[in-house]
Scaffold this motif. Structure first.
Motif, short mmCIF file in Angstrom:
data_model
loop_
_atom_site.label_atom_id
_atom_site.label_comp_id
_atom_site.label_asym_id
_atom_site.label_seq_id
_atom_site.Cartn_x
_atom_site.Cartn_y
_atom_site.Cartn_z
N MET A 183 67.49 14.55 47.38
CA MET A 183 66.90 14.18 48.87
C MET A 183 65.66 15.20 48.31
O MET A 183 65.72 16.40 47.90
CB MET A 183 67.62 14.75 49.98
CG MET A 183 66.77 14.52 51.06
SD MET A 183 67.68 14.63 52.25
CE MET A 183 66.68 15.13 53.67
N THR A 184 64.53 14.76 48.58
CA THR A 184 63.04 15.50 48.64
C THR A 184 63.03 16.50 49.51
O THR A 184 63.55 15.92 50.74
CB THR A 184 62.03 14.62 48.63
OG1 THR A 184 62.28 13.59 47.25
CG2 THR A 184 60.60 15.21 48.34
N SER A 185 62.74 17.98 49.40
CA SER A 185 62.47 18.60 50.18
C SER A 185 61.26 18.51 50.71
O SER A 185 60.06 18.22 50.04
CB SER A 185 62.42 20.13 49.60
OG SER A 185 61.89 21.29 50.34
N PRO A 186 60.88 18.48 52.04
CA PRO A 186 59.58 18.16 52.62
C PRO A 186 58.80 19.63 52.59
O PRO A 186 57.41 19.15 52.68
CB PRO A 186 59.76 18.21 54.39
CG PRO A 186 61.44 18.93 54.40
CD PRO A 186 62.03 18.65 53.10
N ALA A 187 59.16 20.39 52.04
CA ALA A 187 58.29 21.54 51.62
C ALA A 187 57.74 21.50 50.30
O ALA A 187 56.85 22.26 49.92
CB ALA A 187 58.84 22.77 51.93
N ALA A 188 58.22 20.73 49.30
CA ALA A 188 57.90 20.53 47.87
C ALA A 188 56.44 20.19 47.80
O ALA A 188 55.85 19.04 48.36
CB ALA A 188 58.81 19.49 47.08
N PHE A 189 55.76 20.75 46.86
CA PHE A 189 54.41 20.44 46.63
C PHE A 189 54.43 19.60 45.34
O PHE A 189 53.45 18.61 45.62
CB PHE A 189 53.34 21.72 46.10
CG PHE A 189 53.01 22.57 47.13
CD1 PHE A 189 53.63 22.50 48.50
CD2 PHE A 189 51.97 23.39 46.99
CE1 PHE A 189 53.02 23.44 49.58
CE2 PHE A 189 51.19 24.20 47.96
CZ PHE A 189 52.06 24.45 49.21
N ARG A 190 55.02 19.77 44.40
CA ARG A 190 55.07 18.94 43.27
C ARG A 190 55.43 17.58 43.36
O ARG A 190 54.90 16.67 42.64
CB ARG A 190 55.84 19.60 42.06
CG ARG A 190 55.67 19.08 40.99
CD ARG A 190 56.38 19.79 39.68
NE ARG A 190 55.44 20.93 39.30
CZ ARG A 190 55.95 21.90 38.78
NH1 ARG A 190 57.08 22.21 38.59
NH2 ARG A 190 55.12 22.88 38.47
N ASP A 191 56.52 17.26 44.34
CA ASP A 191 56.85 15.87 44.44
C ASP A 191 55.61 15.19 45.41
O ASP A 191 55.53 15.36 46.59
CB ASP A 191 58.01 15.85 45.40
CG ASP A 191 58.61 14.39 45.60
OD1 ASP A 191 58.26 13.51 45.38
OD2 ASP A 191 59.78 14.40 45.86
N GLN A 192 55.11 14.44 44.29
CA GLN A 192 53.80 13.61 44.99
C GLN A 192 54.04 12.61 46.24
O GLN A 192 53.33 12.39 46.91
CB GLN A 192 53.08 12.73 43.94
CG GLN A 192 52.60 13.94 42.86
CD GLN A 192 51.41 15.03 43.63
OE1 GLN A 192 50.51 14.58 44.33
NE2 GLN A 192 51.83 16.11 43.31
N THR A 193 55.47 12.33 46.33
CA THR A 193 55.64 11.48 47.29
C THR A 193 55.52 12.09 48.65
O THR A 193 55.46 11.64 49.65
CB THR A 193 57.28 11.04 47.18
OG1 THR A 193 57.97 11.99 47.22
CG2 THR A 193 57.45 10.07 46.24
N ASN A 194 55.69 13.41 48.83
CA ASN A 194 55.17 14.27 49.75
C ASN A 194 53.82 14.07 50.26
O ASN A 194 53.53 14.47 51.69
CB ASN A 194 55.74 15.71 49.63
CG ASN A 194 57.15 16.16 50.18
OD1 ASN A 194 57.75 15.20 50.88
ND2 ASN A 194 57.63 17.30 49.70
N TRP A 195 52.95 13.71 49.65
CA TRP A 195 51.44 13.69 49.88
C TRP A 195 51.12 12.36 50.03
O TRP A 195 49.80 12.14 50.20
CB TRP A 195 50.64 14.33 48.88
CG TRP A 195 51.33 15.80 48.36
CD1 TRP A 195 51.96 16.26 47.65
CD2 TRP A 195 50.87 16.82 49.49
NE1 TRP A 195 52.20 17.59 47.61
CE2 TRP A 195 51.42 18.10 48.83
CE3 TRP A 195 50.13 17.04 50.64
CZ2 TRP A 195 51.26 19.16 49.32
CZ3 TRP A 195 49.89 18.31 50.89
CH2 TRP A 195 50.43 19.51 50.69
N SER A 196 51.90 11.35 50.02
CA SER A 196 51.48 9.93 50.29
C SER A 196 51.67 9.33 51.51
O SER A 196 52.39 9.77 52.31
CB SER A 196 52.18 8.91 49.08
OG SER A 196 53.46 9.06 49.36
N GLY A 197 50.96 7.94 51.78
CA GLY A 197 51.40 7.42 53.08
C GLY A 197 50.73 7.60 54.08
O GLY A 197 51.21 7.40 55.31
N GLY A 198 49.44 8.53 54.03
CA GLY A 198 48.74 8.89 55.22
C GLY A 198 49.31 9.93 55.75
O GLY A 198 50.20 10.71 55.29
N SER A 199 48.69 10.55 56.85
CA SER A 199 49.13 11.79 57.44
C SER A 199 49.01 11.85 59.14
O SER A 199 47.94 11.03 59.42
CB SER A 199 48.43 12.90 56.94
OG SER A 199 46.84 12.57 56.86
#
Length: 119
Positions: A1-17
């Motif tokens: 599971m992806t950590s919501p705090a991870a910077f390197r996981d680019q999926t955390n930065w996609s899909g609008g905000s």
């Protein structure tokens, strides 16, 4: 599971905000700095980093200043969510150059909230 705090996981930065955009109305750096400091505190943000492709522990923090924001384009950190989880977040200034519509934007990517189970 992806950590919501991870910077390197680019999926955390996609899909609008979700964002809070504040129009300051002046290009005065002192006013923008005051808003930047207030937003950082209100979001219970941790760290201040110039790169989102390296985890916070892999980079040196940068000063929480308008100068750092101008140099990096965006400042990145981790905001504390109501669930007490940390989530990747960012800040950017919007400077239109006409001295009437400068602003500051604090954002948390929607995918980060998904990884935290909140969206």
């Amino acid at each position: 599971m992806t950590s919501p705090a991870a910077f390197r996981d680019q999926t955390n930065w996609s899909g609008g905000s979700y964002e809070l955009a504040i129009e300051i109305g002046s290009s005065d750096d002192a006013q923008i700095q005051a808003v930047l400091s207030a937003l950082w505190s209100a979001a219970d943000a941790h760290g201040c980093f110039g790169q989102r492709d390296h985890e916070p522990e892999e980079q040196d923090p940068v000063p929480r200043t308008v100068g750092s924001l101008a140099k990096s384009g965006h400042l990145h950190g981790q905001a504390r969510l109501p669930t007490d989880q940390l989530a990747a977040c960012g800040r950017v200034t919007i400077r239109d150059g006409d001295e009437t519509s400068d602003g500051l934007d604090l954002y948390i990517p929607i995918s980060t909230l998904n990884h935290a189970g909140l969206a």
